[in-house]
Design an enzyme around this catalytic site. Structure first.
Site, short mmCIF file in Angstrom:
data_model
loop_
_atom_site.label_atom_id
_atom_site.label_comp_id
_atom_site.label_asym_id
_atom_site.label_seq_id
_atom_site.Cartn_x
_atom_site.Cartn_y
_atom_site.Cartn_z
N SER A 145 -39.19 -0.08 -16.20
CA SER A 145 -39.32 -1.21 -15.27
C SER A 145 -40.02 -2.36 -16.00
O SER A 145 -40.62 -2.17 -17.06
CB SER A 145 -40.17 -0.75 -14.09
N TYR A 158 -46.74 2.88 -9.04
CA TYR A 158 -45.46 2.53 -9.67
C TYR A 158 -45.72 2.01 -11.09
O TYR A 158 -45.05 2.42 -12.05
CB TYR A 158 -44.75 1.48 -8.82
P1 NAP Z 1 -32.85 2.80 -4.86
O1 NAP Z 1 -31.62 2.19 -4.31
O2 NAP Z 1 -34.04 2.99 -3.98
O3 NAP Z 1 -32.47 4.18 -5.58
C1 NAP Z 1 -33.39 5.18 -5.89
C2 NAP Z 1 -32.64 6.48 -6.09
O4 NAP Z 1 -33.59 7.53 -6.36
C3 NAP Z 1 -31.87 6.89 -4.86
O5 NAP Z 1 -30.66 7.48 -5.24
C4 NAP Z 1 -32.79 7.94 -4.25
O6 NAP Z 1 -32.12 8.88 -3.47
C5 NAP Z 1 -33.33 8.61 -5.50
N1 NAP Z 1 -34.52 9.38 -5.18
C6 NAP Z 1 -35.71 8.90 -4.76
N2 NAP Z 1 -36.56 9.91 -4.50
C7 NAP Z 1 -35.89 11.06 -4.77
C8 NAP Z 1 -36.22 12.44 -4.69
N3 NAP Z 1 -37.41 12.86 -4.27
N4 NAP Z 1 -35.28 13.35 -5.03
C9 NAP Z 1 -34.04 12.95 -5.42
N5 NAP Z 1 -33.67 11.66 -5.53
C10 NAP Z 1 -34.58 10.72 -5.19
O7 NAP Z 1 -33.40 1.89 -6.01
P2 NAP Z 1 -32.82 1.45 -7.44
O8 NAP Z 1 -33.30 0.09 -7.65
O9 NAP Z 1 -31.38 1.74 -7.61
O10 NAP Z 1 -33.69 2.41 -8.36
C11 NAP Z 1 -33.20 3.20 -9.41
C12 NAP Z 1 -34.24 3.28 -10.50
O11 NAP Z 1 -34.41 1.97 -11.06
C13 NAP Z 1 -35.63 3.72 -10.02
O12 NAP Z 1 -36.22 4.54 -11.00
C14 NAP Z 1 -36.36 2.39 -9.91
O13 NAP Z 1 -37.76 2.56 -10.02
C15 NAP Z 1 -35.79 1.65 -11.10
N6 NAP Z 1 -35.96 0.20 -11.11
C16 NAP Z 1 -35.44 -0.57 -10.12
C17 NAP Z 1 -35.64 -1.94 -10.19
C18 NAP Z 1 -35.11 -2.88 -9.15
O14 NAP Z 1 -35.43 -4.07 -9.21
N7 NAP Z 1 -34.31 -2.46 -8.21
C19 NAP Z 1 -36.34 -2.50 -11.24
C20 NAP Z 1 -36.85 -1.67 -12.22
C21 NAP Z 1 -36.65 -0.32 -12.15
P3 NAP Z 1 -32.24 8.85 -1.85
O15 NAP Z 1 -31.57 7.58 -1.41
O16 NAP Z 1 -31.51 10.07 -1.44
O17 NAP Z 1 -33.71 8.91 -1.56
#
Ligand code: NAP
Length: 253
Positions: A145, A158
């Site tokens: 991140s 986080y």
């Molecule tokens: P998101 O839409 O919230 O996706 C998160 C994913 O993680 C979902 O598929 C969720 O599944 C899964 N997950 C969470 N807790 C879990 C658990 N206990 N067991 C199994 N699966 C779990 O957000 P995203 O932005 O796509 O995030 C993906 C990654 O990118 C994360 O690591 C996030 O920190 C990182 N990231 C995102 C951003 C951003 O700006 N969006 C920036 C930097 C990094 P469920 O829906 O089933 O809970």
């Protein structure tokens, strides 16, 4: 030829948390490059499954709560039973909790550290053991991140968890490079997914963030497709322990 070194035909990639957002984008990118996909999700990944199978690749739907590491051996076993091998792991599942640091609860600390750092490490360890057994290396891609580089506001666990991701990505690369295993990370900038829903809904914070992104827009799941295919492929064999920012220029500001 150089473009051939990017193709992933016949490879098997595990992608955690691919039912939505960046995980779905990366699973689709890997499938388009030739991978069969093992999705590990809590919620049903129907949309992802449909998109993957439409590319002609196979999708294995495994379910687990990745806040605990107890299911990891069973998950690896099922993936290997289905496909015979694993070549790529994308540790994408992650959560965020927002609360002022002065009030931040132990639960908000532990929940985030468990999914974002602890499971990421033990999933990598289990897959690395499988890579070593198979004897022809492998690729691990962790999702870091901007808060692997910066402090952030109201998200202490986080920031701790994602700073840990950048550190242990280096450590794992140091220890496993001798087995032909590459461990790198992608640090997405501010991307339009569920993770940033609250930020985007807050007019002032949203404007503040957008004004700082040189690209002038929030990132999208499609923006991480190219980088993940690069890091999963032979084209990146000499890239190891590095975190690539995919941030529309945020860190350059
Ligand atoms: P998101 O839409 O919230 O996706 C998160 C994913 O993680 C979902 O598929 C969720 O599944 C899964 N997950 C969470 N807790 C879990 C658990 N206990 N067991 C199994 N699966 C779990 O957000 P995203 O932005 O796509 O995030 C993906 C990654 O990118 C994360 O690591 C996030 O920190 C990182 N990231 C995102 C951003 C951003 O700006 N969006 C920036 C930097 C990094 P469920 O829906 O089933 O809970």
């Amino acid at each position: 030829m150089i473009l051939d070194s990017f193709e992933l035909n016949g490879k098997v990639a595990i992608v955690t948390g691919c039912n939505t957002g960046l995980g779905q984008g990366m699973a689709l990118g890997l499938a388009q490059a030739g991978c069969d996909i093992v999705g590990i999700n809590q919620s049903a990944p129907e949309e992802t499954e449909k998109k993957i199978t439409a590319t002609g690749r196979r999708f294995l739907d495994l379910r687990a709560d990745l806040s605990s590491i107890k299911d990891i051996p069973k998950l690896i076993e099922k993936a290997v039973a289905e496909f015979g091998h694993i070549d790529i792991l994308v540790n994408n599942a992650g959560i965020i909790r927002r609360e002022d640091a002065i009030e931040f609860s132990e639960k908000n600390w532990d929940d985030v550290m468990n999914v974002n750092s602890k499971t990421l490490f033990f999933m990598s360890q289990a897959v690395a053991k499988q890579f070593i057994k198979q004897g022809n290396g492998g690729k691990i891609i962790n999702i870091a991140s901007m808060l692997s580089y910066q402090g952030g506001i109201r998200v202490p666990s986080y920031t701790a968890s994602k700073s840990a991701v950048m550190g242990i990505t280096r450590l794992m690369a140091n220890e496993w490079a001798k087995h032909g295993v590459n461990v790198n990370a992608i640090a997405p900038g501010y991307m339009s997914t569920n993770n940033t829903e609250q930020l985007r809904a807050d007019g002032d914070r949203s404007k503040e963030i957008l004004d700082r992104i040189p690209a002038g827009r929030w990132g999208l799941p499609e923006d991480v497709m190219g980088p993940v295919v690069f890091l999963a492929s032979k084209a990146s064999d000499y890239v190891n322990g590095y975190t690539i920012a995919v941030d529309g220029g945020w860190l350059a500001r």
